[in-house]
Every structure is written in structure tokens, then in C-alpha cells.
Motif scaffolding. Structure first.
Motif, PDB file in Angstrom:
ATOM      1  N   TYR A 180      -5.596  -5.790  -6.567  1.00  0.00           N
ATOM      2  CA  TYR A 180      -6.417  -6.250  -5.451  1.00  0.00           C
ATOM      3  C   TYR A 180      -6.429  -5.274  -4.277  1.00  0.00           C
ATOM      4  CZ  TYR A 180      -1.704  -8.095  -4.570  1.00  0.00           C
ATOM      5  OH  TYR A 180      -0.347  -8.238  -4.449  1.00  0.00           O
ATOM      6  N   LEU A 181      -5.741  -4.142  -4.400  1.00  0.00           N
ATOM      7  CA  LEU A 181      -5.710  -3.137  -3.342  1.00  0.00           C
ATOM      8  C   LEU A 181      -6.284  -1.815  -3.826  1.00  0.00           C
ATOM      9  CD1 LEU A 181      -2.243  -3.626  -1.580  1.00  0.00           C
ATOM     10  CD2 LEU A 181      -4.492  -3.756  -0.488  1.00  0.00           C
ATOM     11  N   ASP A 182      -7.188  -1.247  -3.048  1.00  0.00           N
ATOM     12  CA  ASP A 182      -7.698   0.103  -3.284  1.00  0.00           C
ATOM     13  C   ASP A 182      -7.110   0.985  -2.193  1.00  0.00           C
ATOM     14  OD1 ASP A 182      -9.297  -0.711  -5.431  1.00  0.00           O
ATOM     15  OD2 ASP A 182     -10.922  -1.303  -4.089  1.00  0.00           O
ATOM     16  N   THR A 226     -10.396  -3.386   5.547  1.00  0.00           N
ATOM     17  CA  THR A 226      -9.639  -2.150   5.335  1.00  0.00           C
ATOM     18  C   THR A 226      -8.501  -2.040   6.337  1.00  0.00           C
ATOM     19  OG1 THR A 226     -11.537  -0.959   4.417  1.00  0.00           O
ATOM     20  CG2 THR A 226      -9.752   0.379   5.331  1.00  0.00           C
ATOM     21  N   PRO A 254     -10.523 -10.539   2.337  1.00  0.00           N
ATOM     22  CA  PRO A 254     -11.033  -9.661   1.273  1.00  0.00           C
ATOM     23  C   PRO A 254     -12.210  -8.834   1.779  1.00  0.00           C
ATOM     24  CG  PRO A 254     -10.551 -11.828   0.390  1.00  0.00           C
ATOM     25  CD  PRO A 254     -10.402 -11.943   1.879  1.00  0.00           C
ATOM     26  N   GLY A 255     -12.187  -7.554   1.456  1.00  0.00           N
ATOM     27  CA  GLY A 255     -13.210  -6.630   1.925  1.00  0.00           C
ATOM     28  C   GLY A 255     -12.801  -5.844   3.153  1.00  0.00           C
ATOM     29  N   SER A 271      -9.583  -5.546  -1.807  1.00  0.00           N
ATOM     30  CA  SER A 271     -10.861  -5.672  -2.495  1.00  0.00           C
ATOM     31  C   SER A 271     -11.210  -7.109  -2.851  1.00  0.00           C
ATOM     32  CB  SER A 271     -10.863  -4.809  -3.763  1.00  0.00           C
ATOM     33  OG  SER A 271      -9.808  -5.194  -4.634  1.00  0.00           O
ATOM     34  N   ARG A 272     -10.190  -7.942  -3.036  1.00  0.00           N
ATOM     35  CA  ARG A 272     -10.411  -9.346  -3.397  1.00  0.00           C
ATOM     36  C   ARG A 272      -9.148 -10.132  -3.084  1.00  0.00           C
ATOM     37  NH1 ARG A 272      -7.419  -9.796  -7.980  1.00  0.00           N
ATOM     38  NH2 ARG A 272      -7.203  -7.923  -9.283  1.00  0.00           N
ATOM     39  N   SER A 305       0.811  -1.219   0.000  1.00  0.00           N
ATOM     40  CA  SER A 305       0.000   0.000   0.000  1.00  0.00           C
ATOM     41  C   SER A 305       0.842   1.266   0.000  1.00  0.00           C
ATOM     42  CB  SER A 305      -0.938   0.001   1.215  1.00  0.00           C
ATOM     43  OG  SER A 305      -1.815  -1.106   1.187  1.00  0.00           O
ATOM     44  N   THR A 322      -7.904  -0.946   1.141  1.00  0.00           N
ATOM     45  CA  THR A 322      -8.869  -2.039   1.234  1.00  0.00           C
ATOM     46  C   THR A 322      -8.421  -3.191   0.344  1.00  0.00           C
ATOM     47  OG1 THR A 322     -10.713  -0.533   1.686  1.00  0.00           O
ATOM     48  CG2 THR A 322     -11.270  -2.729   0.868  1.00  0.00           C
TER      49      THR A 322
END
Length: 209
Positions: free
Chosen positions: A173-175, A142, A139-140, A186-187, A105, A184
Motif C-alpha cells: 500500500y506504499l509507493d 503523499t 489514501p492518495g 496508494s490505498r 517508508s 504515497t
């Protein structure tokens, strides 16, 4: 000798032994002396056995995640029980460690810094403080830097984007909201997009012996 200098020296030696720089600082030394340490470091390697090749790849993977052998073995055993390809699952499980995601991140510059941030209680997952680098993020969920910790210089530097120049491209896969130091998952990560260098099939063969 300061502890940081000693740690850098060890990391550089390990980088040269494994054939790739493990930190941005090691990369500068590695460019000048990319061969393994020791008086025979410049010599061409003899043909290595399958065991030696597997051992090297296992050590390379361990070094990139900064984990102990027992942790690696336990993760491999878990991956082997999965229905999907063992090597792919192994990388995916390692990548969902909270310290790995803190690094990806951009909240830290190296895996050692990411691990330290977790151990020192600077990292939250879904608002709850975690202190185990091996904590697996679902996943999901934060990840964030604790509000009080965000005022510390290392995290102010991270929020300004200072680490992005030495880190791989942010995986899909990272927001990440770098300014707010939140990310986050994400998956579930997929092996092809995880930025680690390793012939994972050799690692699987090594442990399957």
C-alpha cells in the motif's frame, strides 16, 4: 545515565516482557536474554487467564505503534463502529497514522524516531507540515520529509537506505521513493499485509468486555 541509554533499557525490558523485540537495538539484547525481566523471568509461565492473554496482546499492539492507552481505546471505538471486522479495521486505522507510515517508508529506524520526526516538524503530508504523530493519512496522499530537513544527517542516512535492513519488506500500500524521501499511501492498508505481530482477536475481546 544518558536519556538514550535509559530509553533503550526501558525498551529492552518491555521487549522481554512482551516476548518480542520492539526495536533493532532491543533485538540484539533480546537474543541473549529473551525471557521476561526479574528473578522469575526464566521460569515457565503459569497458565494465563483469557483476560491476561488479551491484556498482553493489547500491550503488544500498543508498544509496536508507541501509543497511549487513550489513543488505543479511541481507535478501537472507531473501529467498532465500522461495518467491517473490528480487528481488521483497528489495525488499518493504526497503520494510517503518519508516524507509522514514516517508519514503514524507511524514513526512520524505529517508531520513536518516526514520532520524533513528526513532532519536530520534519514531515509534510501533501506539502503541508504536520506535527501530530496521530494524524491520519488518506489514501492518495503523499508523505515527504521537508526540503531543509533532508539535509540533516538522520535523513541523509535514511535516503541512502540504511534502515531497510532492519525494517519489514515494504508493504504494497506504499509507493516509496527513498532517495527523494517521499512516499504515497496508494490505498487503504489490509490487515494481512500490515507488518505487526498481534492476535488482534484477543485485543477485540479484551476491549469488548
Amino acid at each position: 545515565m544518558p536519556a538514550s541509554s535509559d530509553r533503550t533499557r526501558r525498551t529492552v525490558r518491555l521487549s522481554r516482557a512482551l516476548g518480542m523485540p520492539l526495536t533493532p537495538k532491543a533485538a540484539r539484547y533480546f537474543e541473549n536474554r529473551p525471557y521476561p525481566p526479574g528473578e522469575h523471568g526464566r521460569a515457565r509461565r503459569r497458565t494465563e487467564s483469557e483476560y491476561a492473554l488479551g491484556l498482553r496482546q493489547k500491550q503488544l499492539l500498543r508498544a509496536q505503534y508507541g501509543i497511549r492507552e487513550a489513543q488505543m481505546r479511541n481507535t478501537f471505538d472507531e473501529a467498532r463502529r465500522a461495518a467491517a471486522r473490528t480487528g481488521d479495521v483497528l489495525i488499518e486505522l493504526l497503520e494510517m497514522r503518519v508516524d507509522a507510515l514514516v517508519l514503514r517508508s524507511g524514513f526512520a529506524r524505529t517508531i520513536a524516531q518516526a514520532r520524533q520526526a513528526v513532532v519536530h516538524h520534519h514531515v509534510l503530508v501533501d506539502g503541508q507540515r504536520v506535527d501530530r504523530p496521530s494524524y491520519r493519512v488518506s489514501p492518495g496522499s503523499t508523505i515527504s520529509i521537508a526540503p531543509k530537513s533532508q539535509k540533516m544527517t538522520p535523513f541523509e542516512v535514511a535516503a541512502a537506505g540504511a534502515h531497510r535492513d532492519v525494517l519489514p519488506t515494504l508493504p504494497g500500500y506504499l509507493d516509496v521513493n527513498l532517495e527523494n524521501l517521499t512516499a504515497t499511501l496508494s490505498r487503504r492498508p489490509e490487515r494481512a499485509e500490515v507488518p505487526v505481530t498481534c492476535e488482534v482477536s484477543r485485543v477485540v475481546e479484551f476491549y469488548a468486555r
